[in-house]
Design a protein around this motif. Structure first.
Motif, PDB file in Angstrom:
ATOM      1  N   TRP A  34       0.822  -1.195   0.000  1.00 34.83           N
ATOM      2  CA  TRP A  34       0.000   0.000   0.000  1.00 34.83           C
ATOM      3  C   TRP A  34       0.861   1.253   0.000  1.00 34.83           C
ATOM      4  N   SER A  35       0.235   2.344  -0.410  1.00 34.92           N
ATOM      5  CA  SER A  35       0.844   3.662  -0.288  1.00 34.92           C
ATOM      6  C   SER A  35      -0.271   4.655  -0.019  1.00 34.92           C
ATOM      7  N   SER A  36       0.057   5.669   0.757  1.00 29.98           N
ATOM      8  CA  SER A  36      -0.914   6.691   1.099  1.00 29.98           C
ATOM      9  C   SER A  36      -0.233   8.050   1.058  1.00 29.98           C
ATOM     10  N   SER A  37      -1.041   9.081   1.042  1.00 28.07           N
ATOM     11  CA  SER A  37      -0.493  10.434   1.110  1.00 28.07           C
ATOM     12  C   SER A  37      -1.271  11.227   2.144  1.00 28.07           C
ATOM     13  N   ASN A  38      -0.597  12.148   2.768  1.00 30.22           N
ATOM     14  CA  ASN A  38      -1.168  13.024   3.796  1.00 30.22           C
ATOM     15  C   ASN A  38      -1.690  12.270   5.015  1.00 30.22           C
ATOM     16  N   ALA A  39      -1.204  11.064   5.237  1.00 29.00           N
ATOM     17  CA  ALA A  39      -1.600  10.273   6.404  1.00 29.00           C
ATOM     18  C   ALA A  39      -0.511  10.374   7.466  1.00 29.00           C
ATOM     19  N   THR A  40      -0.940  10.420   8.710  1.00 30.17           N
ATOM     20  CA  THR A  40       0.024  10.433   9.817  1.00 30.17           C
ATOM     21  C   THR A  40       0.152   9.056  10.450  1.00 30.17           C
ATOM     22  N   SER A  41      -0.860   8.197  10.235  1.00 30.80           N
ATOM     23  CA  SER A  41      -0.792   6.833  10.771  1.00 30.80           C
ATOM     24  C   SER A  41      -1.729   5.929   9.984  1.00 30.80           C
ATOM     25  N   CYS A  42      -1.417   4.636   9.998  1.00 32.00           N
ATOM     26  CA  CYS A  42      -2.256   3.635   9.330  1.00 32.00           C
ATOM     27  C   CYS A  42      -2.332   2.393  10.205  1.00 32.00           C
ATOM     28  N   THR A  43      -3.453   1.680  10.091  1.00 27.82           N
ATOM     29  CA  THR A  43      -3.610   0.385  10.753  1.00 27.82           C
ATOM     30  C   THR A  43      -4.072  -0.629   9.717  1.00 27.82           C
ATOM     31  N   LEU A  44      -3.678  -1.884   9.932  1.00 36.89           N
ATOM     32  CA  LEU A  44      -4.018  -2.977   9.035  1.00 36.89           C
ATOM     33  C   LEU A  44      -4.640  -4.100   9.853  1.00 36.89           C
ATOM     34  N   THR A  45      -5.775  -4.598   9.391  1.00 37.46           N
ATOM     35  CA  THR A  45      -6.467  -5.693  10.062  1.00 37.46           C
ATOM     36  C   THR A  45      -5.493  -6.815  10.423  1.00 37.46           C
ATOM     37  N   GLY A  46      -5.485  -7.210  11.683  1.00 42.04           N
ATOM     38  CA  GLY A  46      -4.659  -8.322  12.132  1.00 42.04           C
ATOM     39  C   GLY A  46      -3.225  -7.953  12.470  1.00 42.04           C
ATOM     40  N   PHE A  47      -2.810  -6.717  12.160  1.00 40.09           N
ATOM     41  CA  PHE A  47      -1.422  -6.327  12.395  1.00 40.09           C
ATOM     42  C   PHE A  47      -1.294  -5.038  13.209  1.00 40.09           C
ATOM     43  N   GLY A  48      -2.371  -4.306  13.389  1.00 38.19           N
ATOM     44  CA  GLY A  48      -2.301  -3.058  14.148  1.00 38.19           C
ATOM     45  C   GLY A  48      -1.623  -1.966  13.343  1.00 38.19           C
ATOM     46  N   SER A  49      -0.834  -1.135  14.023  1.00 35.29           N
ATOM     47  CA  SER A  49      -0.170  -0.001  13.379  1.00 35.29           C
ATOM     48  C   SER A  49       0.863  -0.460  12.360  1.00 35.29           C
ATOM     49  N   VAL A  50       0.823   0.177  11.188  1.00 36.68           N
ATOM     50  CA  VAL A  50       1.790  -0.102  10.125  1.00 36.68           C
ATOM     51  C   VAL A  50       2.245   1.235   9.545  1.00 36.68           C
ATOM     52  N   ALA A  51       3.284   1.209   8.740  1.00 39.68           N
ATOM     53  CA  ALA A  51       3.792   2.424   8.102  1.00 39.68           C
ATOM     54  C   ALA A  51       2.740   2.980   7.137  1.00 39.68           C
ATOM     55  N   THR A  52       2.834   4.260   6.819  1.00 36.94           N
ATOM     56  CA  THR A  52       1.861   4.880   5.916  1.00 36.94           C
ATOM     57  C   THR A  52       2.031   4.402   4.475  1.00 36.94           C
ATOM     58  N   SER A  53       3.156   3.817   4.159  1.00 36.78           N
ATOM     59  CA  SER A  53       3.392   3.125   2.886  1.00 36.78           C
ATOM     60  C   SER A  53       4.254   1.927   3.215  1.00 36.78           C
ATOM     61  N   GLY A  54       3.933   0.779   2.629  1.00 32.81           N
ATOM     62  CA  GLY A  54       4.738  -0.395   2.943  1.00 32.81           C
ATOM     63  C   GLY A  54       4.127  -1.667   2.419  1.00 32.81           C
ATOM     64  N   SER A  55       4.547  -2.786   3.022  1.00 35.33           N
ATOM     65  CA  SER A  55       4.046  -4.094   2.616  1.00 35.33           C
ATOM     66  C   SER A  55       4.066  -5.031   3.813  1.00 35.33           C
ATOM     67  N   GLN A  56       3.251  -6.076   3.719  1.00 37.75           N
ATOM     68  CA  GLN A  56       3.141  -7.066   4.786  1.00 37.75           C
ATOM     69  C   GLN A  56       2.810  -8.408   4.173  1.00 37.75           C
ATOM     70  N   ALA A  57       3.602  -9.439   4.499  1.00 38.66           N
ATOM     71  CA  ALA A  57       3.292 -10.799   4.045  1.00 38.66           C
ATOM     72  C   ALA A  57       2.180 -11.364   4.917  1.00 38.66           C
ATOM     73  N   VAL A  58       1.239 -12.064   4.280  1.00 39.91           N
ATOM     74  CA  VAL A  58       0.138 -12.705   5.001  1.00 39.91           C
ATOM     75  C   VAL A  58       0.001 -14.141   4.521  1.00 39.91           C
TER      76      VAL A  58
END
Length: 132
Positions: A34-58
């Protein structure tokens, strides 16, 4: 005199969110990116807080929908992506070790949507007993 600020708070947006591959066999993994703009924080189901742009193996054990929620000073944005678990008779893997892969080669599969390659008829549940 007051000078107008050149900084404008803009609502956060998720510019991309996806899974690759989006369909997997049980036990395999997919990478959510994922990538986002103008975000100060992001959360991902099952993982909690994540970077505002990044990746996660599931590696889900069942078809799973993941939600990415990003927030900023002017609101929030969320997107969803689903990682689908393919049925065993359509996943290109010899799940039952009989040397045959999927329908129609594996006769234990009646169609490519079957969820198991397990034998349709196993050994008898009864045991022959010698007469006394």
């Amino acid at each position: 005199l007051q000078r107008a600020s050149s900084l404008v708070d803009i609502a956060p947006t998720i510019s991309s969110f996806g899974g690759s591959p989006s369909s997997i066999a049980g036990g395999q993994s997919s990478t959510l990116s994922w990538s986002s703009s103008n975000a100060t924080s992001c959360t991902l189901t099952g993982f909690g807080s994540v970077a505002t742009s990044g990746s996660q193996a599931v590696s889900p054990s069942a078809t799973t929908t993941y939600t990415l929620n990003c927030t900023g000073p002017r609101g929030s944005d969320s997107e969803q992506v689903t990682v689908t678990i393919l049925p065993q008779c359509g996943d290109s893997i010899d799940n039952d070790g009989d040397g045959k892969t999927d329908h129609p080669a594996d006769l234990d599969c009646t169609g490519s949507g079957d969820d198991t390659e397990a034998p349709l008829f196993g050994p008898p549940a009864w045991k022959e007993v010698a007469p006394e």
